[in-house]
Design an enzyme around this catalytic site. Structure first.
Site, PDB file in Angstrom:
ATOM      1  N   CYS A  70       0.964  -1.287   0.084  1.00 27.69           N
ATOM      2  CA  CYS A  70      -0.233  -0.079   0.375  1.00 27.69           C
ATOM      3  C   CYS A  70       0.923   1.217  -0.205  1.00 27.69           C
ATOM      4  O   CYS A  70       0.887   2.272  -0.712  1.00 27.69           O
ATOM      5  CB  CYS A  70      -1.024   0.464   1.219  1.00 27.69           C
ATOM      6  SG  CYS A  70      -0.549   0.184   2.717  1.00 27.69           S
ATOM      7  N   HIS A 363      -2.155   1.001   7.413  1.00 32.04           N
ATOM      8  CA  HIS A 363      -1.840   1.435   5.439  1.00 32.04           C
ATOM      9  C   HIS A 363      -1.755   2.614   5.769  1.00 32.04           C
ATOM     10  O   HIS A 363      -2.340   3.397   6.039  1.00 32.04           O
ATOM     11  CB  HIS A 363      -4.621   0.569   5.730  1.00 32.04           C
ATOM     12  CG  HIS A 363      -4.404   0.966   4.696  1.00 32.04           C
ATOM     13  ND1 HIS A 363      -3.990   0.059   3.375  1.00 32.04           N
ATOM     14  CD2 HIS A 363      -5.331   1.586   3.331  1.00 32.04           C
ATOM     15  CE1 HIS A 363      -4.318  -0.134   1.862  1.00 32.04           C
ATOM     16  NE2 HIS A 363      -5.120   0.908   1.926  1.00 32.04           N
ATOM     17  N   ASN A 385      -8.473   4.501  -2.504  1.00 29.22           N
ATOM     18  CA  ASN A 385      -6.572   3.446  -1.845  1.00 29.22           C
ATOM     19  C   ASN A 385      -6.400   2.691  -2.908  1.00 29.22           C
ATOM     20  O   ASN A 385      -6.487   3.521  -4.353  1.00 29.22           O
ATOM     21  CB  ASN A 385      -7.966   2.422  -1.040  1.00 29.22           C
ATOM     22  CG  ASN A 385      -7.895   1.710  -0.227  1.00 29.22           C
ATOM     23  OD1 ASN A 385      -6.689   1.619  -0.127  1.00 29.22           O
ATOM     24  ND2 ASN A 385      -8.347   1.270   1.011  1.00 29.22           N
TER      25      ASN A 385
END
Length: 441
Positions: A70, A363, A385
């Site tokens: 991520c 994250h 995202n």
């Protein structure tokens, strides 16, 4: 109650539960639907529209799939915005597999070197155990992204596309971890018997074998490539063959050192306007230290809004699993009603949740928009995202301002969007080295 749990205690617990008139109703809901679905207040979705007064065009959402990349995806998504704007490209994706290869390689070297430095220590020492337990995960921080880009540059995704292994890293991580721990054992033995000089020669041979494993699984990284693309008017462009570093310097040119890691991390003992770093957490040996610059949430939000107004997205790190709906793409501080269902109130204080290892810096994503209300305050944020377009609204999430306050720990802001006094505080701040055992690292 005495120290031991007695049968009388249990009998009283049972009696109290059976007298609770709501217990049967909520139990039916929880046992039928599961905890999450029973707790969630779906009305919160209606209070968080997916329109924003400031909304950046950042291209299509990417997908990290079954990998922990991520932080890398978010970093590349920040950089590609400049390509989209300056070259007039509708959309482009930069290769995550390219940086992933060198991240794994650098982490291998970092791990073996730190093990070598502690070769005279007990293998069960706390630092050695930390190194062994975190030998080669996918995760990372903004500073680790910066170190990779500065050293290796970037390439478009077509120059080094993802493989089955880069998208699903479980088997690779297990294999590489076993290889590294075997090498760590041999390296410690060599250092004890033959000294550090010979051990480093052995380390080089180990890394050569390690490089081969990475090449088999991820492919060889390109030394150079031809950059070809079509702009929004469908005009075709081709540029001369160039190295990944030359490509970055020509088309991105962003001075990554200009970004400040603004952090709201009210851990016990941590003070405002101090830079905190954990030397045992990094990938590139001698690279950028992984730093959290402690400041207040007001400064962070002001810097984020100033950046978005100038059409620049921001990398940020948060506890994405807290009060969130993955499929619906909602991050809201009031999503789950524990009080009504269980009759309990959880720990809400951000600092105490960090101290007690409840909250996690789990994250990284990108801020790509914000809605400013009639009073000039942010009430919700748009989040890019890297979980594919199937989640959220075409892959984007809406985040309430309250969730931002409660669960965002770090936002990377270019210093040109920060007040002079904040920049001066950062530049003049003391760097304090800390152990890597809290949930930020």
């Amino acid at each position: 109650m005495d120290s031991s749990l007695t049968l009388d205690n249990i009998a009283s617990f049972r009696e109290a539960y059976q007298k609770d008139e709501k217990a049967k109703i909520v139990s039916n809901a929880v046992t039928s639907c599961g905890i999450g679905k029973a707790l969630v207040d779906l009305s919160r979705n209606r209070k968080l529209p997916t329109v924003f007064s400031i909304d950046l065009d950042c291209g299509k959402v990417t997908n990290q799939k079954r990998s922990g990349r991520c932080w890398m995806f978010a970093g590349l998504n920040v950089l590609r915005k400049k390509l989209i704007d300056t070259l007039g490209i509708a959309d482009i994706e930069l290769s995550q597999a390219y940086l992933q290869f060198y991240d794994k390689l650098e982490k291998g070297n970092f791990f073996l070197e730190k093990i070598l430095e502690r070769s005279t220590e007990d293998i069960a020492s706390r630092e050695n155990v930390f190194l062994l337990d975190s030998a080669l995960g996918d995760g990372g921080h903004w500073a680790m992204f910066v170190s990779l880009v500065r050293k290796y540059g970037i390439v478009p995704s077509y120059a080094m596309p993802d493989t089955a292994v880069s998208c699903d890293t479980g088997e690779l991580n297990v294999l590489l971890s076993k290889v590294l721990k075997r090498d760590a054992f041999k390296l410690r033995e060599c250092a004890k018997k033959k000294g550090t000089k010979e051990a480093r020669k052995l380390k080089e041979r180990m890394l050569s074998d390690y490089y081969r494993v990475l090449s088999v699984c991820l492919g060889l990284p390109p030394k150079d490539f031809v950059f070809e693309y079509r702009d929004k008017e469908k005009n075709f462009h081709r540029e001369e063959r160039m190295t990944p570093l030359a490509f970055y310097e020509k088309h991105i040119g962003t001075t990554l050192a200009e970004y400040v890691p603004l952090s709201h991390v009210p851990l016990a003992g941590w003070k405002k306007n101090v830079r905190y770093a954990a030397p045992l957490v990094n990938n590139v040996l001698g690279g950028e230290p992984v730093v959290f610059f402690a400041t207040d949430m007001k400064t962070i939000k002001q810097g984020a809004i100033a950046s978005l107004k100038e059409n620049e997205p921001l990398w940020f790190a948060a506890d994405v699993g807290e009060q969130s709906l993955r499929k619906e793409g909602v991050l809201d501080a009031s999503l789950y009603d524990y009080e009504s269902v269980f009759g309990i109130d959880l720990l809400h204080d951000k600092g105490k949740r960090l101290d007690m290892r409840i909250a996690h810096c789990s994250h990284a994503m990108c801020l790509t928009g914000v809605n400013i209300d009639d009073e000039g305050k942010p009430d919700r944020w748009k989040v890019e995202n890297s979980w594919g377009k199937e989640n959220g609204f075409d892959g984007f999430y809406v985040m309430s301002d309250e969730w931002f306050t409660d669960n965002v720990f770090q936002v990377i802001v270019n210093r040109k969007y920060l007040p002079k006094k904040v920049v001066e505080s950062y530049d003049g701040s003391k760097l304090v080295e800390v152990d890597p055992y809290n949930t930020l690292f």
